[in-house]
Motif scaffolding. Structure first.
Motif, PDB file in Angstrom:
ATOM      1  N   LEU A 110      26.187  31.437  37.568  1.00  0.00           N
ATOM      2  CA  LEU A 110      26.994  32.209  36.615  1.00  0.00           C
ATOM      3  C   LEU A 110      26.250  33.474  36.163  1.00  0.00           C
ATOM      4  CD1 LEU A 110      29.539  32.539  34.938  1.00  0.00           C
ATOM      5  CD2 LEU A 110      28.512  31.059  33.216  1.00  0.00           C
ATOM      6  N   ALA A 111      24.948  33.368  35.976  1.00  0.00           N
ATOM      7  CA  ALA A 111      24.156  34.546  35.612  1.00  0.00           C
ATOM      8  C   ALA A 111      24.201  35.582  36.730  1.00  0.00           C
ATOM      9  CB  ALA A 111      22.710  34.138  35.309  1.00  0.00           C
ATOM     10  N   TRP A 112      24.153  35.122  37.979  1.00  0.00           N
ATOM     11  CA  TRP A 112      24.260  36.045  39.116  1.00  0.00           C
ATOM     12  C   TRP A 112      25.622  36.721  39.146  1.00  0.00           C
ATOM     13  CZ3 TRP A 112      21.919  32.947  43.811  1.00  0.00           C
ATOM     14  CH2 TRP A 112      20.526  32.912  43.688  1.00  0.00           C
ATOM     15  N   LEU A 113      26.673  35.972  38.847  1.00  0.00           N
ATOM     16  CA  LEU A 113      28.020  36.559  38.805  1.00  0.00           C
ATOM     17  C   LEU A 113      28.078  37.657  37.744  1.00  0.00           C
ATOM     18  CD1 LEU A 113      31.023  36.568  39.677  1.00  0.00           C
ATOM     19  CD2 LEU A 113      31.407  34.786  37.971  1.00  0.00           C
ATOM     20  N   THR A 114      27.490  37.396  36.600  1.00  0.00           N
ATOM     21  CA  THR A 114      27.472  38.384  35.518  1.00  0.00           C
ATOM     22  C   THR A 114      26.668  39.621  35.915  1.00  0.00           C
ATOM     23  OG1 THR A 114      27.648  36.575  33.934  1.00  0.00           O
ATOM     24  CG2 THR A 114      26.940  38.706  33.073  1.00  0.00           C
ATOM     25  N   LEU A 115      25.500  39.396  36.492  1.00  0.00           N
ATOM     26  CA  LEU A 115      24.632  40.499  36.907  1.00  0.00           C
ATOM     27  C   LEU A 115      25.278  41.343  38.006  1.00  0.00           C
ATOM     28  CD1 LEU A 115      21.775  41.825  36.690  1.00  0.00           C
ATOM     29  CD2 LEU A 115      21.095  40.264  38.525  1.00  0.00           C
ATOM     30  N   THR A 116      25.807  40.684  39.020  1.00  0.00           N
ATOM     31  CA  THR A 116      26.435  41.440  40.114  1.00  0.00           C
ATOM     32  C   THR A 116      27.712  42.131  39.649  1.00  0.00           C
ATOM     33  OG1 THR A 116      27.603  39.471  40.921  1.00  0.00           O
ATOM     34  CG2 THR A 116      25.459  39.985  41.938  1.00  0.00           C
ATOM     35  N   GLY A 117      28.390  41.540  38.691  1.00  0.00           N
ATOM     36  CA  GLY A 117      29.579  42.188  38.127  1.00  0.00           C
ATOM     37  C   GLY A 117      29.217  43.484  37.421  1.00  0.00           C
ATOM     38  N   THR A 118      28.127  43.442  36.676  1.00  0.00           N
ATOM     39  CA  THR A 118      27.646  44.657  36.005  1.00  0.00           C
ATOM     40  C   THR A 118      27.301  45.735  37.033  1.00  0.00           C
ATOM     41  OG1 THR A 118      26.753  43.326  34.206  1.00  0.00           O
ATOM     42  CG2 THR A 118      25.893  45.557  34.425  1.00  0.00           C
ATOM     43  N   ALA A 119      26.639  45.326  38.101  1.00  0.00           N
ATOM     44  CA  ALA A 119      26.283  46.282  39.153  1.00  0.00           C
ATOM     45  C   ALA A 119      27.533  46.805  39.864  1.00  0.00           C
ATOM     46  CB  ALA A 119      25.335  45.628  40.151  1.00  0.00           C
ATOM     47  N   ALA A 120      28.532  45.951  40.036  1.00  0.00           N
ATOM     48  CA  ALA A 120      29.773  46.400  40.682  1.00  0.00           C
ATOM     49  C   ALA A 120      30.466  47.467  39.838  1.00  0.00           C
ATOM     50  CB  ALA A 120      30.708  45.211  40.919  1.00  0.00           C
ATOM     51  N   ILE A 121      30.475  47.274  38.535  1.00  0.00           N
ATOM     52  CA  ILE A 121      31.075  48.286  37.658  1.00  0.00           C
ATOM     53  C   ILE A 121      30.273  49.584  37.730  1.00  0.00           C
ATOM     54  CG2 ILE A 121      31.468  48.909  35.237  1.00  0.00           C
ATOM     55  CD1 ILE A 121      32.412  46.046  34.805  1.00  0.00           C
ATOM     56  N   ALA A 122      28.941  49.457  37.741  1.00  0.00           N
ATOM     57  CA  ALA A 122      28.099  50.656  37.838  1.00  0.00           C
ATOM     58  C   ALA A 122      28.321  51.389  39.151  1.00  0.00           C
ATOM     59  CB  ALA A 122      26.632  50.268  37.689  1.00  0.00           C
ATOM     60  N   ALA A 123      28.702  50.651  40.188  1.00  0.00           N
ATOM     61  CA  ALA A 123      28.968  51.263  41.493  1.00  0.00           C
ATOM     62  C   ALA A 123      30.420  51.718  41.617  1.00  0.00           C
ATOM     63  CB  ALA A 123      28.636  50.262  42.601  1.00  0.00           C
ATOM     64  N   SER A 124      31.149  51.697  40.518  1.00  0.00           N
ATOM     65  CA  SER A 124      32.562  52.088  40.478  1.00  0.00           C
ATOM     66  C   SER A 124      33.441  51.211  41.366  1.00  0.00           C
ATOM     67  CB  SER A 124      32.731  53.566  40.857  1.00  0.00           C
ATOM     68  OG  SER A 124      32.094  54.375  39.894  1.00  0.00           O
ATOM     69  N   ALA A 125      33.070  49.952  41.495  1.00  0.00           N
ATOM     70  CA  ALA A 125      33.867  49.003  42.280  1.00  0.00           C
ATOM     71  C   ALA A 125      34.642  48.111  41.315  1.00  0.00           C
ATOM     72  CB  ALA A 125      32.959  48.187  43.194  1.00  0.00           C
ATOM     73  N   HIS A 126      35.489  48.728  40.514  1.00  0.00           N
ATOM     74  CA  HIS A 126      36.185  48.010  39.450  1.00  0.00           C
ATOM     75  C   HIS A 126      37.148  46.955  39.983  1.00  0.00           C
ATOM     76  CE1 HIS A 126      34.726  51.702  37.612  1.00  0.00           C
ATOM     77  NE2 HIS A 126      34.625  51.000  36.501  1.00  0.00           N
ATOM     78  N   ARG A 127      37.853  47.272  41.037  1.00  0.00           N
ATOM     79  CA  ARG A 127      38.793  46.305  41.615  1.00  0.00           C
ATOM     80  C   ARG A 127      38.029  45.097  42.159  1.00  0.00           C
ATOM     81  NH1 ARG A 127      42.400  49.286  45.098  1.00  0.00           N
ATOM     82  NH2 ARG A 127      43.490  49.699  43.175  1.00  0.00           N
ATOM     83  N   SER A 128      36.902  45.335  42.806  1.00  0.00           N
ATOM     84  CA  SER A 128      36.088  44.235  43.330  1.00  0.00           C
ATOM     85  C   SER A 128      35.460  43.423  42.204  1.00  0.00           C
ATOM     86  CB  SER A 128      35.000  44.769  44.253  1.00  0.00           C
ATOM     87  OG  SER A 128      35.588  45.332  45.406  1.00  0.00           O
ATOM     88  N   TYR A 129      35.127  44.085  41.109  1.00  0.00           N
ATOM     89  CA  TYR A 129      34.619  43.366  39.933  1.00  0.00           C
ATOM     90  C   TYR A 129      35.639  42.331  39.475  1.00  0.00           C
ATOM     91  CZ  TYR A 129      33.692  42.518  34.979  1.00  0.00           C
ATOM     92  OH  TYR A 129      33.495  41.916  33.761  1.00  0.00           O
ATOM     93  N   THR A 130      36.877  42.781  39.306  1.00  0.00           N
ATOM     94  CA  THR A 130      37.937  41.879  38.860  1.00  0.00           C
ATOM     95  C   THR A 130      38.214  40.809  39.907  1.00  0.00           C
ATOM     96  OG1 THR A 130      38.922  43.669  37.579  1.00  0.00           O
ATOM     97  CG2 THR A 130      40.329  41.773  38.064  1.00  0.00           C
ATOM     98  N   THR A 131      38.278  41.208  41.157  1.00  0.00           N
ATOM     99  CA  THR A 131      38.522  40.247  42.238  1.00  0.00           C
ATOM    100  C   THR A 131      37.441  39.171  42.258  1.00  0.00           C
ATOM    101  OG1 THR A 131      39.604  41.960  43.553  1.00  0.00           O
ATOM    102  CG2 THR A 131      38.843  39.997  44.728  1.00  0.00           C
TER     103      THR A 131
END
Length: 149
Positions: free
Chosen positions: A74-95
């Protein structure tokens, strides 16, 4: 400013840092902390459960260890989600988050004991979402490297 993880402020958004490589150190650190916590949970969890709730509630140490390792997922999901948003991958963040929730829910129906179902679902659900995030971050980094040539 207290920085628990070995990251500088803005490390995901700095030029070239929005890649899966930027996540290796913090993910390994989370894994190491989780592994240490799992050992403690395995050794102390059953004793603490009896101390706090009496003999009516008993759970094996391996279940506590498994749930602690699942928390790393779960911590990895949170961390990678933050990085996805920083990479402007908002749709992938939600997915990633939605997929993680659906996989977790689906795994709860496996024909296993309740403890094992919980550990498996809480580990593999978030891990699947983190994989989606990492894939999006890698695609974003590759396309950015291609356009900068």
């Amino acid at each position: 400013e207290v920085n628990v993880l070995p990251l500088k402020a803005g490390s995901f958004t700095e030029s070239g840092a929005s890649s899966p490589k930027a996540l290796i150190k913090p993910m390994l650190l989370l894994l190491a902390i989780g592994a240490g916590g799992a050992l403690l949970a395995w050794a102390l969890g059953p004793w603490l459960m009896r101390l706090l709730f009496g003999d009516a509630y008993q759970l094996a140490g391996i279940v506590f260890a498994g749930l602690t390792i699942a928390a790393v997922s779960l911590a990895w999901l949170t961390l990678t989600g933050t990085a996805a948003i920083a990479a402007s991958a908002h749709r992938s963040y939600t997915t990633g988050w939605v997929f993680a929730a659906l996989v977790t829910l689906g795994l709860l129906f496996l024909p296993l004991g309740i403890e094992m179902r919980a550990v498996v679902a809480l580990f593999f659900g978030p891990l699947s979402g983190a994989a989606i995030h990492l894939n999006a971050i890698a695609r974003n980094a590759n396309s950015r490297a291609f356009t900068e040539r």
